[in-house]
Design a protein around this motif. Structure first.
Motif, PDB file in Angstrom:
ATOM      1  N   MET A  80       0.862  -1.183   0.000  1.00  0.00           N
ATOM      2  CA  MET A  80       0.000   0.000   0.000  1.00  0.00           C
ATOM      3  C   MET A  80       0.892   1.225   0.000  1.00  0.00           C
ATOM      4  SD  MET A  80      -3.126  -0.564   2.655  1.00  0.00           S
ATOM      5  CE  MET A  80      -3.967   0.965   2.190  1.00  0.00           C
ATOM      6  N   GLN A  81       0.856   1.953  -1.095  1.00  0.00           N
ATOM      7  CA  GLN A  81       1.636   3.180  -1.188  1.00  0.00           C
ATOM      8  C   GLN A  81       0.703   4.313  -0.764  1.00  0.00           C
ATOM      9  OE1 GLN A  81       3.099   3.773  -5.117  1.00  0.00           O
ATOM     10  NE2 GLN A  81       4.967   4.746  -4.401  1.00  0.00           N
ATOM     11  N   GLY A  82       0.781   4.655   0.505  1.00  0.00           N
ATOM     12  CA  GLY A  82      -0.165   5.612   1.073  1.00  0.00           C
ATOM     13  C   GLY A  82      -1.278   4.869   1.788  1.00  0.00           C
ATOM     14  N   ARG A  83      -1.660   5.390   2.940  1.00  0.00           N
ATOM     15  CA  ARG A  83      -2.731   4.751   3.716  1.00  0.00           C
ATOM     16  C   ARG A  83      -3.847   5.738   3.981  1.00  0.00           C
ATOM     17  NH1 ARG A  83       0.967   4.573   8.056  1.00  0.00           N
ATOM     18  NH2 ARG A  83       0.641   2.415   8.673  1.00  0.00           N
ATOM     19  N   PHE A  84      -4.929   5.225   4.529  1.00  0.00           N
ATOM     20  CA  PHE A  84      -6.069   6.060   4.907  1.00  0.00           C
ATOM     21  C   PHE A  84      -5.953   6.416   6.387  1.00  0.00           C
ATOM     22  CE2 PHE A  84      -7.483   3.062   1.581  1.00  0.00           C
ATOM     23  CZ  PHE A  84      -7.713   3.979   0.566  1.00  0.00           C
ATOM     24  N   HIS A  85      -6.184   7.686   6.702  1.00  0.00           N
ATOM     25  CA  HIS A  85      -6.106   8.143   8.099  1.00  0.00           C
ATOM     26  C   HIS A  85      -7.493   8.541   8.601  1.00  0.00           C
ATOM     27  CE1 HIS A  85      -2.021   8.960   6.531  1.00  0.00           C
ATOM     28  NE2 HIS A  85      -1.631   8.651   7.752  1.00  0.00           N
ATOM     29  N   TYR A  86      -7.681   8.370   9.886  1.00  0.00           N
ATOM     30  CA  TYR A  86      -8.949   8.754  10.502  1.00  0.00           C
ATOM     31  C   TYR A  86      -9.184  10.264  10.343  1.00  0.00           C
ATOM     32  CZ  TYR A  86     -12.772   8.548  13.870  1.00  0.00           C
ATOM     33  OH  TYR A  86     -13.994   8.611  14.466  1.00  0.00           O
ATOM     34  N   TYR A  87      -8.101  11.066  10.461  1.00  0.00           N
ATOM     35  CA  TYR A  87      -8.273  12.526  10.387  1.00  0.00           C
ATOM     36  C   TYR A  87      -8.731  12.994   9.010  1.00  0.00           C
ATOM     37  CZ  TYR A  87      -3.533  12.701   8.313  1.00  0.00           C
ATOM     38  OH  TYR A  87      -2.430  12.514   7.521  1.00  0.00           O
ATOM     39  N   GLU A  88      -8.603  12.133   8.015  1.00  0.00           N
ATOM     40  CA  GLU A  88      -9.078  12.509   6.679  1.00  0.00           C
ATOM     41  C   GLU A  88     -10.599  12.368   6.562  1.00  0.00           C
ATOM     42  OE1 GLU A  88      -6.021  11.203   3.404  1.00  0.00           O
ATOM     43  OE2 GLU A  88      -5.922   9.763   5.024  1.00  0.00           O
ATOM     44  N   GLY A  89     -11.192  11.758   7.562  1.00  0.00           N
ATOM     45  CA  GLY A  89     -12.650  11.631   7.558  1.00  0.00           C
ATOM     46  C   GLY A  89     -13.149  10.232   7.261  1.00  0.00           C
ATOM     47  N   TYR A  90     -12.250   9.298   7.020  1.00  0.00           N
ATOM     48  CA  TYR A  90     -12.673   7.915   6.754  1.00  0.00           C
ATOM     49  C   TYR A  90     -13.141   7.234   8.029  1.00  0.00           C
ATOM     50  CZ  TYR A  90      -9.961   8.769   2.551  1.00  0.00           C
ATOM     51  OH  TYR A  90      -9.477   9.313   1.401  1.00  0.00           O
ATOM     52  N   SER A  91     -13.950   6.217   7.861  1.00  0.00           N
ATOM     53  CA  SER A  91     -14.330   5.416   9.024  1.00  0.00           C
ATOM     54  C   SER A  91     -13.198   4.436   9.322  1.00  0.00           C
ATOM     55  CB  SER A  91     -15.606   4.630   8.724  1.00  0.00           C
ATOM     56  OG  SER A  91     -15.326   3.602   7.781  1.00  0.00           O
ATOM     57  N   MET A  92     -13.199   3.926  10.533  1.00  0.00           N
ATOM     58  CA  MET A  92     -12.196   2.924  10.910  1.00  0.00           C
ATOM     59  C   MET A  92     -12.320   1.675  10.034  1.00  0.00           C
ATOM     60  SD  MET A  92     -10.078   3.657  13.282  1.00  0.00           S
ATOM     61  CE  MET A  92      -9.779   5.021  14.388  1.00  0.00           C
ATOM     62  N   GLN A  93     -13.542   1.388   9.597  1.00  0.00           N
ATOM     63  CA  GLN A  93     -13.748   0.214   8.726  1.00  0.00           C
ATOM     64  C   GLN A  93     -13.093   0.451   7.370  1.00  0.00           C
ATOM     65  OE1 GLN A  93     -16.102   1.441  10.811  1.00  0.00           O
ATOM     66  NE2 GLN A  93     -16.326  -0.345  12.139  1.00  0.00           N
ATOM     67  N   GLN A  94     -13.210   1.679   6.851  1.00  0.00           N
ATOM     68  CA  GLN A  94     -12.556   1.992   5.561  1.00  0.00           C
ATOM     69  C   GLN A  94     -11.026   1.922   5.685  1.00  0.00           C
ATOM     70  OE1 GLN A  94     -14.578   5.874   4.980  1.00  0.00           O
ATOM     71  NE2 GLN A  94     -15.089   5.155   2.941  1.00  0.00           N
ATOM     72  N   ILE A  95     -10.524   2.438   6.797  1.00  0.00           N
ATOM     73  CA  ILE A  95      -9.071   2.481   6.998  1.00  0.00           C
ATOM     74  C   ILE A  95      -8.474   1.077   7.011  1.00  0.00           C
ATOM     75  CG2 ILE A  95      -7.309   3.028   8.755  1.00  0.00           C
ATOM     76  CD1 ILE A  95      -9.107   5.411   9.570  1.00  0.00           C
ATOM     77  N   THR A  96      -9.214   0.141   7.598  1.00  0.00           N
ATOM     78  CA  THR A  96      -8.657  -1.191   7.812  1.00  0.00           C
ATOM     79  C   THR A  96      -9.105  -2.208   6.759  1.00  0.00           C
ATOM     80  OG1 THR A  96     -10.491  -1.606   9.349  1.00  0.00           O
ATOM     81  CG2 THR A  96      -8.404  -0.876  10.295  1.00  0.00           C
ATOM     82  N   PHE A  97      -9.968  -1.788   5.862  1.00  0.00           N
ATOM     83  CA  PHE A  97     -10.465  -2.700   4.826  1.00  0.00           C
ATOM     84  C   PHE A  97      -9.316  -3.347   4.026  1.00  0.00           C
ATOM     85  CE2 PHE A  97     -12.141  -3.512   0.544  1.00  0.00           C
ATOM     86  CZ  PHE A  97     -13.214  -4.339   0.841  1.00  0.00           C
ATOM     87  N   PRO A  98      -8.303  -2.547   3.610  1.00  0.00           N
ATOM     88  CA  PRO A  98      -7.219  -3.161   2.820  1.00  0.00           C
ATOM     89  C   PRO A  98      -6.480  -4.284   3.559  1.00  0.00           C
ATOM     90  CG  PRO A  98      -7.099  -0.763   2.687  1.00  0.00           C
ATOM     91  CD  PRO A  98      -8.112  -1.088   3.740  1.00  0.00           C
ATOM     92  N   ILE A  99      -6.456  -4.230   4.882  1.00  0.00           N
ATOM     93  CA  ILE A  99      -5.762  -5.289   5.651  1.00  0.00           C
ATOM     94  C   ILE A  99      -6.537  -6.601   5.488  1.00  0.00           C
ATOM     95  CG2 ILE A  99      -4.916  -5.973   7.952  1.00  0.00           C
ATOM     96  CD1 ILE A  99      -3.627  -3.361   6.727  1.00  0.00           C
ATOM     97  N   ARG A 100      -7.854  -6.498   5.515  1.00  0.00           N
ATOM     98  CA  ARG A 100      -8.683  -7.708   5.324  1.00  0.00           C
ATOM     99  C   ARG A 100      -8.498  -8.255   3.909  1.00  0.00           C
ATOM    100  NH1 ARG A 100     -11.714  -8.074   9.811  1.00  0.00           N
ATOM    101  NH2 ARG A 100     -12.271  -6.144  10.893  1.00  0.00           N
ATOM    102  N   VAL A 101      -8.362  -7.332   2.948  1.00  0.00           N
ATOM    103  CA  VAL A 101      -8.153  -7.754   1.557  1.00  0.00           C
ATOM    104  C   VAL A 101      -6.800  -8.468   1.424  1.00  0.00           C
ATOM    105  CG1 VAL A 101      -7.775  -6.886  -0.803  1.00  0.00           C
ATOM    106  CG2 VAL A 101      -9.672  -6.000   0.586  1.00  0.00           C
TER     107      VAL A 101
END
Ligand code: HPA
Length: 280
Positions: A80-101
């Protein structure tokens, strides 16, 4: 097929249809300003996040926002080149979805990196610190909400969230490369502002060695799905409450860029040792 949520299965099917024909053995999440490992890969395919079903789109301008599939020192990997942060407004589920993938694609080991402020006075800008444990001050949790049994169990044990075998292998690799790898406790905060002097002092008193705005949600989910993980912080600023210098994000990214070479060298060495065992 493992028991996985339907959205994860859809994303995996898309990725497999579009290039991922061999399971990646290793997964990597690269933090802010830490993209060099992706440049050292033999890239097979690079997916922009906004082209992947169910992925959120990266918003912070300096994040590349690509899921890169290829080989690192001969080992199939997904980065993952770049991740999703909570401060950007994403939900915790969105942030961690790629880990499940990643797990559903076949990843067996996960390496995470981040840029962090050094609270421990022994840490200097550009140092690499292995995260041995964490303090979670984020205001939300990826496991909150209706429990989706397909995603895993809810009451995840966190006695040793960072895999001890991976940690000892990373320390040994750093030693062999004559690289200084410190160890410490990472505190996760929401951000996006940096901390006040009083907050840095308080963080030090709570037992934190460094502070950042990421990683912990991914680690919680990795533990939920039994994906062994290890994480490394790059110290980008020194947070001494008695002599606090103003920092700006451009400086943080610049320091991260300088340490990036060391970090990617260490990760390549670590991933290389998998080749004999897992190469198919
Ligand atoms: N605080 C929080 N997050 C950070 C810092 C910091 O000082 N430096 C880099 N990420």
């Amino acid at each position: 097929m493992q028991n996985i949520p339907a959205a994860v299965a859809e994303t995996v099917a898309f990725l497999q249809k579009h290039a991922i024909d061999r399971p990646p053995v290793v997964g990597v999440v690269l933090g802010s300003g830490l993209g060099m490992l992706a440049k050292k890969m033999e890239v097979i395919h690079s997916f922009p996040y906004n082209a992947i079903p169910h992925f959120a789109e990266a918003t912070v301008e300096f994040h590349k926002g690509h899921l890169v599939y290829g080989t690192i020192a001969g080992t199939h990997a997904i980065v993952m080149q770049g991740r999703f942060h909570y401060y950007e407004g994403y939900s915790m589920q969105q942030i961690t979805f790629p880990i499940r993938v990643m797990k559903a694609l076949g990843v067996q080991q996960l390496f995470l990196s981040n840029a962090a402020g050094g609270i421990n006075p022994a840490y200097k800008k550009g140092d690499l610190v292995l995260i041995e444990d964490h303090l979670n001050f984020l205001p939300d949790n990826p496991l909150r909400g209706v429990n989706n049994a397909a995603a895993g169990q809810r009451f995840v044990d966190m006695a040793a969230p960072y895999n001890q075998l991976l940690n000892s292998q990373l320390k040994a690799k750093a030693g062999a490369l004559k690289m200084n790898l410190q160890q410490g406790v990472y505190a996760a905060v929401m951000g996006p502002n940096l901390e006040t002097r009083a907050e840095y002092r308080w963080l030090r008193n709570t037992g934190a060695d460094m502070v950042g705005m990421s990683t912990v949600p991914e680690v919680i989910v990795a533990n939920q799905i039994s994906l062994p993980c290890a994480a490394i912080s790059v110290i980008t600023d020194e947070c001494n409450p008695d002599n606090l210098q103003p920092v700006n994000i451009a400086e943080i990214i610049e320091v991260a860029g300088k340490a990036d070479e060391k970090l990617s060298e260490l990760l390549v060495a670590m991933i290389k040792r998998q080749t004999g065992r897992y190469k198919t």
